[in-house]
Design an enzyme around this catalytic site. Structure first.
Site, PDB file in Angstrom:
ATOM      1  N   ASP A   1       4.320   1.932   3.255  1.00 45.34           N
ATOM      2  CA  ASP A   1       5.612   2.561   2.990  1.00 45.34           C
ATOM      3  C   ASP A   1       5.322   4.062   3.036  1.00 45.34           C
ATOM      4  O   ASP A   1       4.314   4.474   3.639  1.00 45.34           O
ATOM      5  CB  ASP A   1       6.175   2.110   1.624  1.00 45.34           C
ATOM      6  CG  ASP A   1       7.612   2.560   1.391  1.00 45.34           C
ATOM      7  OD1 ASP A   1       8.486   2.196   2.176  1.00 45.34           O
ATOM      8  OD2 ASP A   1       7.859   3.312   0.433  1.00 45.34           O
TER       9      ASP A   1
ATOM     10  N   LYS B   1       7.107  -4.772  -4.509  1.00 41.52           N
ATOM     11  CA  LYS B   1       6.850  -3.392  -4.067  1.00 41.52           C
ATOM     12  C   LYS B   1       5.771  -2.830  -4.970  1.00 41.52           C
ATOM     13  O   LYS B   1       5.637  -3.255  -6.122  1.00 41.52           O
ATOM     14  CB  LYS B   1       8.129  -2.546  -4.211  1.00 41.52           C
ATOM     15  CG  LYS B   1       8.139  -1.295  -3.381  1.00 41.52           C
ATOM     16  CD  LYS B   1       8.634  -1.534  -1.969  1.00 41.52           C
ATOM     17  CE  LYS B   1       8.484  -0.294  -1.112  1.00 41.52           C
ATOM     18  NZ  LYS B   1       9.058  -0.479   0.227  1.00 41.52           N
TER      19      LYS B   1
HETATM   20  P1  NDP Z   1       6.909   8.352   6.214  1.00 43.13           P
HETATM   21  O1  NDP Z   1       6.008   8.716   5.106  1.00 43.13           O
HETATM   22  O2  NDP Z   1       6.336   8.045   7.544  1.00 43.13           O
HETATM   23  O3  NDP Z   1       8.003   9.497   6.430  1.00 43.13           O
HETATM   24  C1  NDP Z   1       8.853   9.915   5.430  1.00 43.13           C
HETATM   25  C2  NDP Z   1       9.634  11.115   5.924  1.00 43.13           C
HETATM   26  O4  NDP Z   1      10.563  11.483   4.926  1.00 43.13           O
HETATM   27  C3  NDP Z   1       8.760  12.344   6.165  1.00 43.13           C
HETATM   28  O5  NDP Z   1       9.330  13.109   7.199  1.00 43.13           O
HETATM   29  C4  NDP Z   1       8.858  13.073   4.828  1.00 43.13           C
HETATM   30  O6  NDP Z   1       8.631  14.457   4.910  1.00 43.13           O
HETATM   31  C5  NDP Z   1      10.306  12.810   4.468  1.00 43.13           C
HETATM   32  N1  NDP Z   1      10.494  12.867   3.009  1.00 43.13           N
HETATM   33  C6  NDP Z   1       9.855  12.134   2.066  1.00 43.13           C
HETATM   34  N2  NDP Z   1      10.277  12.462   0.831  1.00 43.13           N
HETATM   35  C7  NDP Z   1      11.195  13.430   1.010  1.00 43.13           C
HETATM   36  C8  NDP Z   1      11.997  14.178   0.138  1.00 43.13           C
HETATM   37  N3  NDP Z   1      11.942  13.993  -1.187  1.00 43.13           N
HETATM   38  N4  NDP Z   1      12.855  15.102   0.681  1.00 43.13           N
HETATM   39  C9  NDP Z   1      12.920  15.276   2.032  1.00 43.13           C
HETATM   40  N5  NDP Z   1      12.174  14.590   2.920  1.00 43.13           N
HETATM   41  C10 NDP Z   1      11.331  13.681   2.408  1.00 43.13           C
HETATM   42  O7  NDP Z   1       7.788   7.141   5.658  1.00 43.13           O
HETATM   43  P2  NDP Z   1       8.622   6.069   6.474  1.00 43.13           P
HETATM   44  O8  NDP Z   1       9.238   6.695   7.662  1.00 43.13           O
HETATM   45  O9  NDP Z   1       7.768   4.872   6.643  1.00 43.13           O
HETATM   46  O10 NDP Z   1       9.754   5.681   5.397  1.00 43.13           O
HETATM   47  C11 NDP Z   1      10.971   6.418   5.291  1.00 43.13           C
HETATM   48  C12 NDP Z   1      11.962   5.599   4.480  1.00 43.13           C
HETATM   49  O11 NDP Z   1      12.171   4.338   5.123  1.00 43.13           O
HETATM   50  C13 NDP Z   1      11.544   5.258   3.049  1.00 43.13           C
HETATM   51  O12 NDP Z   1      12.725   5.202   2.243  1.00 43.13           O
HETATM   52  C14 NDP Z   1      10.960   3.865   3.182  1.00 43.13           C
HETATM   53  O13 NDP Z   1      11.007   3.154   1.959  1.00 43.13           O
HETATM   54  C15 NDP Z   1      11.925   3.282   4.190  1.00 43.13           C
HETATM   55  N6  NDP Z   1      11.421   2.120   4.906  1.00 43.13           N
HETATM   56  C16 NDP Z   1      10.266   2.191   5.646  1.00 43.13           C
HETATM   57  C17 NDP Z   1       9.818   1.076   6.323  1.00 43.13           C
HETATM   58  C18 NDP Z   1       8.639   1.145   7.250  1.00 43.13           C
HETATM   59  O14 NDP Z   1       8.410   0.150   7.952  1.00 43.13           O
HETATM   60  N7  NDP Z   1       7.899   2.246   7.322  1.00 43.13           N
HETATM   61  C19 NDP Z   1      10.497  -0.239   6.183  1.00 43.13           C
HETATM   62  C20 NDP Z   1      11.765  -0.170   5.476  1.00 43.13           C
HETATM   63  C21 NDP Z   1      12.171   0.963   4.831  1.00 43.13           C
HETATM   64  P3  NDP Z   1       7.153  15.077   4.657  1.00 43.13           P
HETATM   65  O15 NDP Z   1       6.454  14.960   5.977  1.00 43.13           O
HETATM   66  O16 NDP Z   1       7.429  16.468   4.233  1.00 43.13           O
HETATM   67  O17 NDP Z   1       6.534  14.243   3.590  1.00 43.13           O
END
Ligand code: NDP
Length: 452
Positions: free
Chosen positions: A169, A129
């Protein structure tokens, strides 16, 4: 047991001492090792080779300075990392995260978890990572491009198709992957599948964008099949409104479930009528294209309300899918979910549920799918992107959707095989199943290599 085989508490004391101030990493090692310790108690080969201790020590961590110039010509300095945790079963593989909350501890926890997740997919991928504390939010296109170019100018010497293959990510979507890949190609002069999550025009795989969210819902479907419960009409609360959250919502709506909430770091929307395909399409344009805020949903749709700094976890539902970030469900939230009679919690995000919260869910017999199993669909399709790049082919969407569904069924099957509990009315301990199945494959490969 031999002297080289401490009890669990002594083992964890050592982990804490060697990783001071790295709470997220210690939490991840605690959660995995707790399950592994029981299982390996009578398996002396793993103890003698100190397998768990070696897995909890990354192969290497590369840390570097990333300088870039903002639009006002100020020189900005951030920190970049790549944690290469374990490559026993394949090249290091895992995403890059750009977010102000990124620290070495967070990346170590993610790389450790990734090792087990990648093993569970059955594909030849090790665990890694990386990322930076750079915040892409509010930056211009040109600033994001300059940052990505500077980041790759350091990273390129540590990665390669047979060495380490990063992906996206949080904060690293297709735009950032494009800039990173462009810079790698510019420096090395080689087109090779060194990153996954690429756009379809230059080697990306169909279904990669949707794979994590869709895969988590496939996993949920397998869980519900196991207890003879229909997806149709299930009330689902989701956190986040990024890639994972929105594609989970899409698949759920497709299968007839009722999605009630979404959130972002400003707060949470609740739509008691549920989202439909049209509403979701509007959110996808808002969040993934316009980079807007989820609060705008409540302005657009009168059935919904927005709560500033709110979370979805007190809304009455059958299924919870945390899809935002780590540690979003603590004891209080878990109690509220259990009191509302939640049937299942499926982690789209990585480690969104704290150790104490998991205990509360287990006590309440809520079916609990940990991220390392439930969100493995993303990295699984990344593995398939690597295969397509190596073969110089592009498989069609239908084939990849079927492969994703099959992979998630296999992962679910492994969790059930190792997570079945004697005398617990058929309650499956999914985290235990995932941890043991993931551990076994990596551990056996490490044993085969001797002390390296
Ligand atoms: P994105 O950046 O597309 O979306 C993240 C979302 O989470 C956004 O809505 C963001 O809000 C919100 N968010 C982030 N930090 C916080 C916080 N501290 N408090 C509240 N809301 C928060 O990321 P992904 O959807 O790709 O990833 C989401 C999760 O899934 C992560 O844990 C990632 O590691 C995991 N994951 C992702 C994969 C992938 O293929 N994308 C694969 C496996 C796991 P805002 O818009 O305000 O930033």
């Amino acid at each position: 047991m031999s002297a080289s085989c401490p009890d669990f508490d002594t083992f964890m004391e050592g982990v804490k001492k060697r990783n001071p101030g790295q709470d997220e990493f210690v939490q991840a090692v605690h959660e995995v090792s707790h399950d592994i310790f029981d299982w390996i108690e009578d398996k002396h080969e793993y103890h003698e080779a100190e397998i768990l201790r070696r897995m909890a020590e990354p192969d290497r961590i590369v840390s570097f300075r990333v300088c870039w110039e903002d639009d006002d010509h100020n020189i900005r300095v951030e920190r970049g990392w790549r944690v290469q945790n374990n490559n026993a079963i394949g090249p290091y593989k895992g995403g890059l995260r750009f977010h102000p909350s990124v620290t070495e501890s967070v990346l170590k926890f993610l790389a450790f978890e990734q090792t087990f997740k990648n093993s569970l997919t059955g594909l030849p991928m090790g665990g890694g990572k990386g990322g930076s504390n750079f915040n892409p939010k509010g930056k211009s296109e040109a600033e994001v491009m300059r940052f990505c170019q500077s980041f790759m100018t350091e990273l390129y010497r540590h990665i390669g198709t047979d060495v380490d293959v990063p992906a996206g990510d949080i904060g690293v979507g297709s735009r950032e992957i494009g800039y990173l890949f462009g810079q790698y190609k510019r420096i090395t002069g080689r087109w090779e599948g060194v990153l996954t999550g690429k756009a379809s025009e230059y080697g990306g795989s169909a279904v990669r964008v949707e794979a994590t969210g869709y895969g988590a819902v496939h996993f949920l479907q397998n869980m519900l099949d196991g207890i003879d419960r229909d997806m149709e009409g299930q009330k689902v609360i989701i956190s986040g409104s990024g890639n994972v959250a929105l594609h989970a919502a899409e698949k759920l709506i497709d299968l007839g479930a009722k999605v009630l909430t979404l959130s972002d770091s400003d707060g949470c929307i609740h739509d008691p009528d549920g989202l439909d395909a049209d509403k979701l399409q509007w959110v996808k344009e808002l969040k993934l294209e316009r980079r807007g805020r989820i609060s705008e949903y409540a302005d657009k749709f009168s059935s919904a309300s927005f709560t500033e700094d709110g979370k979805p976890w007190d809304v009455d539902a059958d299924i919870a899918m945390p899809c935002a970030t780590q540690n979003e469900i603590g004891e209080e939230e878990a109690k509220s979910l259990a009191d509302n009679g939640l049937c299942a919690l499926v982690e789209g995000a990585n480690m969104p549920t704290t150790v104490d919260a998991v205990e509360i869910l287990r006590e309440a017999k809520v079916l609990y799918a940990p991220g390392k199993a439930a969100n493995a669909g993303g990295v699984a399709v990344s593995g398939l992107e690597m295969s397509q790049n190596a073969e110089r082919v592009s498989w069609e969407r239908g084939k990849l959707e079927d492969m994703l569904a099959d992979l998630m069924r296999d992962i679910h099957g492994k969790c059930v095989e190792y997570g079945q509990q004697d005398g617990k009315d058929g309650y499956i301990d999914y985290p235990k199943g995932a941890n043991i199945a993931g551990f076994k494959k990596v551990a056996d490969a490490m044993l085969a290599f001797g002390v390296v």
